[in-house]
Design a protein around this motif. Structure first.
Motif, PDB file in Angstrom:
ATOM      1  N   HIS A 179       0.842  -1.188   0.000  1.00 13.89           N
ATOM      2  CA  HIS A 179       0.000   0.000   0.000  1.00 13.89           C
ATOM      3  C   HIS A 179       0.877   1.238   0.000  1.00 13.89           C
ATOM      4  N   ASP A 180       0.342   2.306  -0.522  1.00 11.44           N
ATOM      5  CA  ASP A 180       1.012   3.603  -0.482  1.00 11.44           C
ATOM      6  C   ASP A 180       0.481   4.394   0.702  1.00 11.44           C
ATOM      7  N   PRO A 181       1.322   5.137   1.403  1.00 13.19           N
ATOM      8  CA  PRO A 181       0.814   5.993   2.486  1.00 13.19           C
ATOM      9  C   PRO A 181      -0.059   7.094   1.917  1.00 13.19           C
ATOM     10  N   TRP A 182      -1.029   7.533   2.715  1.00 16.74           N
ATOM     11  CA  TRP A 182      -1.946   8.559   2.224  1.00 16.74           C
ATOM     12  C   TRP A 182      -1.255   9.905   2.101  1.00 16.74           C
ATOM     13  N   LYS A 183      -1.532  10.584   1.004  1.00 22.14           N
ATOM     14  CA  LYS A 183      -1.100  11.962   0.804  1.00 22.14           C
ATOM     15  C   LYS A 183      -2.251  12.729   0.178  1.00 22.14           C
ATOM     16  N   GLU A 184      -2.318  14.009   0.503  1.00 16.50           N
ATOM     17  CA  GLU A 184      -3.390  14.846  -0.014  1.00 16.50           C
ATOM     18  C   GLU A 184      -3.376  14.844  -1.544  1.00 16.50           C
ATOM     19  N   PRO A 185      -4.457  14.338  -2.188  1.00 19.79           N
ATOM     20  CA  PRO A 185      -4.433  14.209  -3.656  1.00 19.79           C
ATOM     21  C   PRO A 185      -4.699  15.505  -4.409  1.00 19.79           C
ATOM     22  N   ASN A 186      -5.218  16.534  -3.728  1.00 18.61           N
ATOM     23  CA  ASN A 186      -5.636  17.749  -4.434  1.00 18.61           C
ATOM     24  C   ASN A 186      -4.614  18.869  -4.380  1.00 18.61           C
ATOM     25  N   ILE A 187      -3.352  18.574  -3.994  1.00 17.29           N
ATOM     26  CA  ILE A 187      -2.263  19.543  -4.042  1.00 17.29           C
ATOM     27  C   ILE A 187      -1.270  19.056  -5.082  1.00 17.29           C
ATOM     28  N   GLN A 188      -0.960  19.888  -6.042  1.00 21.11           N
ATOM     29  CA  GLN A 188      -0.158  19.454  -7.182  1.00 21.11           C
ATOM     30  C   GLN A 188       1.226  18.994  -6.759  1.00 21.11           C
ATOM     31  N   GLU A 189       1.834  19.720  -5.790  1.00 26.98           N
ATOM     32  CA  GLU A 189       3.192  19.342  -5.373  1.00 26.98           C
ATOM     33  C   GLU A 189       3.197  17.950  -4.786  1.00 26.98           C
ATOM     34  N   GLU A 190       2.181  17.658  -3.973  1.00 24.90           N
ATOM     35  CA  GLU A 190       2.134  16.338  -3.352  1.00 24.90           C
ATOM     36  C   GLU A 190       1.819  15.264  -4.383  1.00 24.90           C
ATOM     37  N   LYS A 191       1.045  15.628  -5.419  1.00 19.22           N
ATOM     38  CA  LYS A 191       0.785  14.667  -6.491  1.00 19.22           C
ATOM     39  C   LYS A 191       2.068  14.246  -7.168  1.00 19.22           C
ATOM     40  N   ASP A 192       2.905  15.250  -7.495  1.00 18.84           N
ATOM     41  CA  ASP A 192       4.167  14.951  -8.172  1.00 18.84           C
ATOM     42  C   ASP A 192       5.068  14.130  -7.270  1.00 18.84           C
ATOM     43  N   GLU A 193       5.123  14.506  -5.985  1.00 23.12           N
ATOM     44  CA  GLU A 193       5.979  13.780  -5.047  1.00 23.12           C
ATOM     45  C   GLU A 193       5.505  12.346  -4.865  1.00 23.12           C
ATOM     46  N   LYS A 194       4.181  12.170  -4.896  1.00 29.82           N
ATOM     47  CA  LYS A 194       3.622  10.821  -4.748  1.00 29.82           C
ATOM     48  C   LYS A 194       4.011   9.945  -5.935  1.00 29.82           C
ATOM     49  N   ASP A 195       3.989  10.534  -7.118  1.00 31.79           N
ATOM     50  CA  ASP A 195       4.375   9.775  -8.307  1.00 31.79           C
ATOM     51  C   ASP A 195       5.847   9.386  -8.248  1.00 31.79           C
ATOM     52  N   LYS A 196       6.675  10.308  -7.731  1.00 28.46           N
ATOM     53  CA  LYS A 196       8.110  10.000  -7.660  1.00 28.46           C
ATOM     54  C   LYS A 196       8.385   8.902  -6.640  1.00 28.46           C
ATOM     55  N   CYS A 197       7.620   8.947  -5.557  1.00 26.30           N
ATOM     56  CA  CYS A 197       7.878   7.985  -4.479  1.00 26.30           C
ATOM     57  C   CYS A 197       7.259   6.620  -4.739  1.00 26.30           C
ATOM     58  N   ARG A 198       6.468   6.490  -5.802  1.00 26.51           N
ATOM     59  CA  ARG A 198       5.852   5.200  -6.083  1.00 26.51           C
ATOM     60  C   ARG A 198       6.925   4.149  -6.328  1.00 26.51           C
ATOM     61  N   LYS A 199       6.763   3.005  -5.723  1.00 26.12           N
ATOM     62  CA  LYS A 199       7.798   1.973  -5.799  1.00 26.12           C
ATOM     63  C   LYS A 199       8.006   1.493  -7.231  1.00 26.12           C
ATOM     64  N   LEU A 200       9.249   1.172  -7.541  1.00 28.15           N
ATOM     65  CA  LEU A 200       9.564   0.579  -8.831  1.00 28.15           C
ATOM     66  C   LEU A 200       9.329  -0.922  -8.751  1.00 28.15           C
ATOM     67  N   ARG A 201       8.469  -1.407  -9.623  1.00 28.44           N
ATOM     68  CA  ARG A 201       8.135  -2.832  -9.600  1.00 28.44           C
ATOM     69  C   ARG A 201       8.961  -3.565 -10.649  1.00 28.44           C
ATOM     70  N   PRO A 202       9.645  -4.645 -10.322  1.00 28.35           N
ATOM     71  CA  PRO A 202      10.373  -5.406 -11.339  1.00 28.35           C
ATOM     72  C   PRO A 202       9.403  -6.068 -12.302  1.00 28.35           C
ATOM     73  N   VAL A 203       9.717  -5.983 -13.600  1.00 29.12           N
ATOM     74  CA  VAL A 203       8.854  -6.610 -14.601  1.00 29.12           C
ATOM     75  C   VAL A 203       8.983  -8.115 -14.524  1.00 29.12           C
ATOM     76  N   SER A 204      10.163  -8.607 -14.531  1.00 30.81           N
ATOM     77  CA  SER A 204      10.376 -10.046 -14.370  1.00 30.81           C
ATOM     78  C   SER A 204      11.811 -10.273 -13.943  1.00 30.81           C
ATOM     79  N   VAL A 205      12.046 -11.320 -13.219  1.00 30.57           N
ATOM     80  CA  VAL A 205      13.394 -11.689 -12.761  1.00 30.57           C
ATOM     81  C   VAL A 205      13.632 -13.126 -13.137  1.00 30.57           C
ATOM     82  N   SER A 206      14.653 -13.381 -13.913  1.00 27.63           N
ATOM     83  CA  SER A 206      14.950 -14.757 -14.300  1.00 27.63           C
ATOM     84  C   SER A 206      15.696 -15.448 -13.181  1.00 27.63           C
ATOM     85  N   PRO A 207      15.303 -16.642 -12.811  1.00 24.55           N
ATOM     86  CA  PRO A 207      15.950 -17.327 -11.688  1.00 24.55           C
ATOM     87  C   PRO A 207      17.367 -17.736 -12.044  1.00 24.55           C
ATOM     88  N   SER A 208      18.232 -17.540 -11.079  1.00 23.19           N
ATOM     89  CA  SER A 208      19.635 -17.958 -11.273  1.00 23.19           C
ATOM     90  C   SER A 208      19.749 -19.462 -11.089  1.00 23.19           C
TER      91      SER A 208
END
Length: 1178
Positions: free
Chosen positions: A902-931
């Motif tokens: 889950h993402d922590p709650w941030k005020e969605p109606n402030i543009q600065e926080e919107k941008d910061e929320k997008d930056k802080c969104r976790k990077l999800r791995p597309v796929s990882v090949s097993p070693s």
């Protein structure tokens, strides 16, 4: 001779004991699998569990009586089912239940004594002890020969007057709860004043100024003023109309009667011939002096006097018969003004709150408590316009019928203040400025500190958030989901696409993430709304909407005479409101070529800008549409994940997934398509009688999984829909004939059948007569769902266990092969056996007990998340259980619950926080090949529970390490994986009333209590478990019952409960004054002990009533023995209060001594002055 071996015997006994402890279906391990309990130490044991009721919230269902203690400031309400609810200050409530469940007809407080007398419809009197936190019955008295109709207990008296249906008055000693030999017989009371029986007794009261005079009112219109000492009637009053109630003037010289013709008669005590005054307040007064027209009965009247000003005459009823459609009213007559207060519901009872408990003094009423059928209203008599007090009790749970609820314990600490902040702006104005007058009792010394929230969904589409911390309940925030839709002003304007006749916005399922504050609700009209929380008000110009064409059908095709599985036809299309519809359905009109409704949603979205206040604000609306005249099926499961930005829901047709960030549809499949070529079930052809919808596209059930991957891509990726298959153009002619025939049949019956089906599945229509039989074991040719299931399964995801009809009377033509989605769970876990790391995925459970895993390939955060598609593909993993799936969860290697990302709650109606929320969104791995060198280890456990059994699967190997058959003869209604005492367990509620808990991961039975046999669909729809051993359900349409299965909470419950009785000094009796004392005025006392005691009155007949001792004394001892710390604290407080009272007493004694000295001096001076005077000199 064989040698006897004691060791083998002991081993056998040990094995037998172990087998019986874990039942015939005890936990089992797969052979060769390392036992999980070698890694995970389970700390929970059976000693940690105990089941008990905690508190009951809400309005008392079907109230029938009310009483108030003016000194203790406690209100009591009795109901038709024999329950009692006692209310003190906000947060001090208590629930009691009579064992007989007979209706309460009257309540009488022993004022300031901590006791209450209840009279029941089964002619039983009960004495309740309120001096303990859980009130209990001290004595009971069962009348055998006569029916109780009215009771009266004078203030500071121990003798209770009991009137009966035969017209007699009996007297009960409330200390011993025995009958006195003193009886007032009806024939002696009326003597020759009436030739017929006067009817049952409707009123008993003593003269406020003379306790020796008892006024008895008979139903026929006759009243008798009985002299208790001389044992005869002093005055008899007669009126033509039936009497409903009587009220005294405080001076005891007048009384008022209310009658069945809407009139009030005022009588002077010493003038019994005719009334001093006759008033018909709501009748039209004729000009020619004739008698006013009759009105509705005045059911109750009260006559209250004031020291300064005119008296109050307050009554209920009495309206004119020509006021058709007028709401129930309470009339307040004060001087020359008459105020009519309209109520929302019929009036059950009312009483005035006065400054003094003495009937012989000026009452000075300041408020009126009005008990309605579904509400409690307190009117302020001290302010102009008679405003009402703001009710602090949670009595409006049922404001609209509750259709579902969810319970969350141990929420984030900032959540309740945030909800309170936005909810405080919704408060209504115009309430009285005075404090709530019912303020008796003391709060409990609660030790629970974690936040708890209850969410209730209602039939009108509203949601209420409640603060349920520390066994209290207070509303935090209300919202209406219907605001996003256009409302029809009348029935004629209702859209023809409605699938329910009433309550089209009713909430069925709630999915809420407390950490991110994301909210998602599913309604009865096959609609889903996604909400985001904001503390700022916004205006939404255009509400985003997605329309999904989720349709599924198994056609009755002519298959070759072989043993192969019949060919299956599936129609499954998705349409986006922002993109073009799929090619196989080019028409976007509301009517298809053959006249059937097609491609239209059930509700119309609001077209004008929507002003959304602070709180939950609609983000996107998703609606399922009609397909070829077939209405959309109601949603049976729902899940939302704030970290992934995804929403998923399913019904009996299939599953749909939506990316609510990009506002696109990612997945839209029939359930069979999820299997691909791995479908383990043989699907039976649909009955010709049910072939009422046409398939928009056909695809082979045995198509490869690569085709399935195409189904699951995001619409933004430009991939073709599943329904654009070339197979549609190559259909044989005989299939087209079948479709044409089914369409013709659909035209005739589909509309009526659809309406009827929806009406039956409405969540507000409860079906108490459930058939709870034994499940059919004929699974050889697949699991068949009966028609009875279709009508019940749409109540809620929790109600799906009812959908397995146990009835053998349903014919084979009604058998269905539809497989509904009943459980959905987002998680980061292993999706395949060969995985070496976790990845985002969705676990899907169905009514056939199948668990399917869907892999989610998420793009990186930031801008890419807004533009790149989410790739969705089946993993091929299939797990199976017995019974419909209910719940899924995941544990780590320590046995701790793995919560969805889950993402922590941030005020969605402030543009600065919107941008910061997008930056802080976790990077999800597309796929990882097993070693190749990496060793795969068991790092997670999946807990899956169906309505019949539970399994623990080790991941990624997918081996079943533990399995437990929960029930054989019943089925599980609700299952939750919850936390308790730092560990995790599985809690289940079965249809046979059993509440069970199991340890995790070993599934050891820890608790099994036969608590509540299922008698109503309402319980199944609302029962839910949560963390820390808490659970709740809707026990009646207006009340929530909270229970606990935690031993610790049960032990601390006594201290957490509030106290109803607190030591309060009784107000001083009114001063009679010098002249009243000199000339015999003022209230006359009566030695009732001398009159009614056994020495004078004798013993009552044993056959008249039977005394039954209660358990209140034992309960009191138990209550006193528990909570030592709390008792010591209260003892210390009591000691301080006693010291203060002693010092006050010492000061009073000194003042009295000083006053006596002064009086002695003045008397001596007066004697010296007058001793030499003659008598004629005075």
């Amino acid at each position: 001779m064989k040698k006897f071996n004691i060791r083998k015997v002991l081993d056998g006994l040990t094995a037998a004991a172990a087998a019986s402890a874990s039942s015939s279906s005890s936990s089992s391990q797969q052979p060769g699998q390392r036992p999980a309990d070698s890694d995970i130490v389970e700390s929970l044991c059976s000693e940690h569990f105990q089941l008990c009721k905690t508190v009951r919230h809400g309005f008392p269902y079907q109230p029938s009586a009310m009483a108030f203690d003016p000194v203790q400031k406690i209100l009591a309400i009795g109901t038709q089912s024999g329950s009692l609810r006692l209310f003190g200050r906000p947060g001090v409530e208590c629930y009691c239940q009579h064992d007989s469940f007979a209706g309460v007809i009257q309540l009488q407080f022993l004022i300031n004594e901590g006791a209450l007398v209840s009279a029941l419809a089964d002619d039983t009197l009960h004495l309740w002890n309120l001096r303990q936190k859980r009130p209990a019955i001290l004595h009971s008295l069962k009348f055998n020969k006569e029916r109780i109709t009215f009771c009266h207990l004078p203030f500071q008296s121990k003798w209770l007057y009991v009137g009966t249906e035969r017209g007699n008055v009996h007297i009960v000693n409330v200390e011993s709860f025995t009958l006195s030999g003193y009886v007032i017989m009806w024939n002696k009371a009326i003597e020759l004043s009436s030739k017929s029986h006067p009817g049952l007794i409707v009123h008993i009261s003593d003269n406020p100024m003379d306790e020796g005079k008892l006024l008895i009112g008979f139903e026929s219109g006759t009243l008798v003023l009985w002299d208790l000492k001389s044992k005869k009637g002093e005055y008899r009053y007669s009126y033509d109309e039936a009497i409903h109630s009587v009220a005294w003037h405080h001076e005891g010289k007048q009384f008022v009667c209310s009658h069945s013709d809407g009139s009030l008669t005022v009588w002077n005590v010493r003038s019994p011939i005719k009334p001093a005054q006759i008033i018909t307040p709501h009748a039209k007064q004729p000009k020619d002096g004739k008698k006013p027209e009759s009105c509705k009965p005045i059911l109750k009247v009260e006559y209250r006097t004031c020291k300064s000003g005119d008296p109050f005459i307050i009554f209920s009823g009495g309206l004119s018969y020509d006021t058709v459609g007028r709401r129930p009213c309470l009339t307040v007559m004060h001087g020359k003004s008459t105020a009519v207060l309209e109520m929302d519901y019929p009036i059950v009872d009312f009483l005035t709150l006065c400054e003094t408990p003495y009937a012989s003094d000026f009452q000075d009423p300041f408020a009126v408590v009005v008990l309605l059928e579904k509400d409690l209203v307190v009117v302020d008599l001290g302010q102009n316009g008679y405003p009402i007090f703001e009710n602090p009790y949670p009595l409006d749970i049922h404001e609209s019928p509750v259709t579902c609820c969810e319970y969350f314990a141990d929420c984030p600490v900032d959540l309740i203040p945030a909800l309170y902040y936005v909810g405080a702006k919704q408060k209504r104005q115009g309430y009285s400025k005075k404090e709530w007058p019912i303020n008796g009792g003391n709060w409990g010394l609660g030790t629970q500190s974690y936040p708890e929230i209850i969410i209730t969904g209602h039939a009108d589409g509203s949601l209420k958030f409640w603060d349920a911390s520390a066994i209290t309940l207070q509303v935090l925030y209300k919202m209406k989901t219907s605001k996003v839709f256009e409302k029809s002003r009348n029935k004629e304007e209702k859209p023809f696409t409605d699938i329910v006749d009433e309550d089209p916005y009713a909430i069925q399922i709630i999915s809420w993430c407390p950490e991110s504050r994301m909210l998602c609700v599913a309604g009865v009209s096959a609609h889903v709304i996604v909400y985001k929380f904001s503390k700022q008000e916004v205006t939404t110009e255009v509400i985003q909407m997605l329309e999904i064409r989720l349709h599924y059908e198994i056609n009755d095709l002519e298959s070759p005479e072989t043993d192969q599985t019949p060919t299956v036809g599936i129609s499954c299309q998705g349409s986006n409101s922002q993109t073009a519809n799929s090619q196989s359905h080019p028409s976007t009109s509301s009517t298809s070529s053959d006249g059937l409704r097609d491609n239209v949603p059930c509700l119309k979205i609001r077209s004008t800008p929507l002003k959304q206040a602070a709180g939950y604000q609609a983000e996107v609306v998703i609606q399922l549409v009609w397909v070829n005249g077939e209405p959309p099926q109601q949603i049976t499961s729902l899940a939302v994940n704030s970290s992934y930005g995804l929403l998923v829901f399913g019904n009996c047709n299939g599953i749909a997934m939506v990316d609510y960030i990009q506002k696109t549809i990612l997945l839209n499949l029939g359930t069979i398509e999820l299997y691909g070529s791995n479908d383990p079930y043989q699907r039976q052809p649909k009955s010709p009688r049910k072939a009422r919808q046409a398939s928009g596209g056909l695809c082979d059930i045995n198509e490869s999984s690569t085709v399935l991957d195409d189904h699951c891509k995001s619409p933004t990726s430009g991939s073709a829909s599943s329904c654009n298959s070339e197979d549609d153009q190559k259909l044989p002619n005989f299939i087209e004939k079948v479709k044409i025939k089914s369409r013709k049949l659909s035209k005739i019956v589909v509309s009526d059948i659809a309406k009827m089906s929806r009406k039956l599945s409405l969540p507000t229509e409860l079906k108490p007569d459930l058939e709870l039989g034994v499940e059919s074991k004929n699974r050889a040719q697949g699991i068949n769902h009966h028609l009875e299931k279709r009508q019940l399964k749409n109540h809620d995801v929790k109600d799906n266990s009812f959908s397995r009809s146990r009835s053998s009377s349903v014919t084979s033509i009604d058998k269905e092969s539809r497989e509904a989605i009943t459980a959905l769970h987002f998680s980061e876990t292993y999706t395949r056996k060969a995985d070496t790391c976790t990845s985002p995925c969705l676990w899907v459970g169905t009514t056939l007990g199948t668990v399917l895993v869907i892999v989610l390939n998420l793009p990186p955060g930031g801008e890419q998340r807004l533009t790149q598609p989410v790739i969705v593909s089946p993993s091929g993993t299939i797990l199976r259980l017995k019974g419909a799936m209910l719940r899924m969860a995941f544990l780590d290697t320590t046995g701790s619950l793995i919560h969805p990302a889950h993402d922590p709650w941030k005020e969605p109606n402030i543009q600065e926080e919107k941008d910061e929320k997008d930056k802080c969104r976790k990077l999800r791995p597309v796929s990882v090949s097993p070693s190749s060198s990496q060793e795969i280890s068991e790092t997670q456990y999946a807990v899956i529970c169906s309505e019949k059994q539970a399994k623990v699967i080790s991941l990624p190997s997918q081996n079943c390490v533990y399995k437990h058959n929960i029930t054989e003869t019943s089925f599980v209604l609700r299952a939750d994986i919850v936390g308790l005492n730092g560990s995790t367990c599985l809690a289940c509620f079965c249809a046979n009333g059993h509440i069970m808990t199991f340890s995790l991961p070993s599934l050891r039975p820890l608790l099994d209590v036969n608590y509540l046999p299922l008698t109503d669909m309402r319980i199944a729809r609302t029962f839910c478990f949560t963390n820390n051993g808490q659970a709740l359900y809707l026990v009646s349409p207006t009340e929530i019952q909270r229970i606990t299965y935690s031993q610790g909470t049960c032990e601390n419950l006594q201290e957490m409960l509030g106290e109803l009785f607190t030591p309060v000094e009784t107000p001083d009796a009114p001063n009679r004054g010098f002249f009243k004392g000199l000339f015999g005025g003022g209230a006359q006392s009566l030695d009732r002990e001398e009159l009614f005691g056994e020495s004078v009155a004798g013993k009552a007949s044993r056959s008249l009533a039977q005394h039954i001792p209660g358990t209140g004394g034992i309960e009191g001892v138990k209550g006193a023995a528990s909570g030592v710390a709390g008792e010591l604290a209260r003892a210390r407080i009591a000691l301080d209060e006693r010291g203060q009272k002693l010092s006050e007493l010492e000061e009073r004694t000194a003042a009295m001594l000083y006053s006596a000295d002064n009086f002695s001096k003045h008397a001596h001076e007066m004697m010296l002055k007058c001793k030499d005077k003659k008598w004629y000199q005075f």
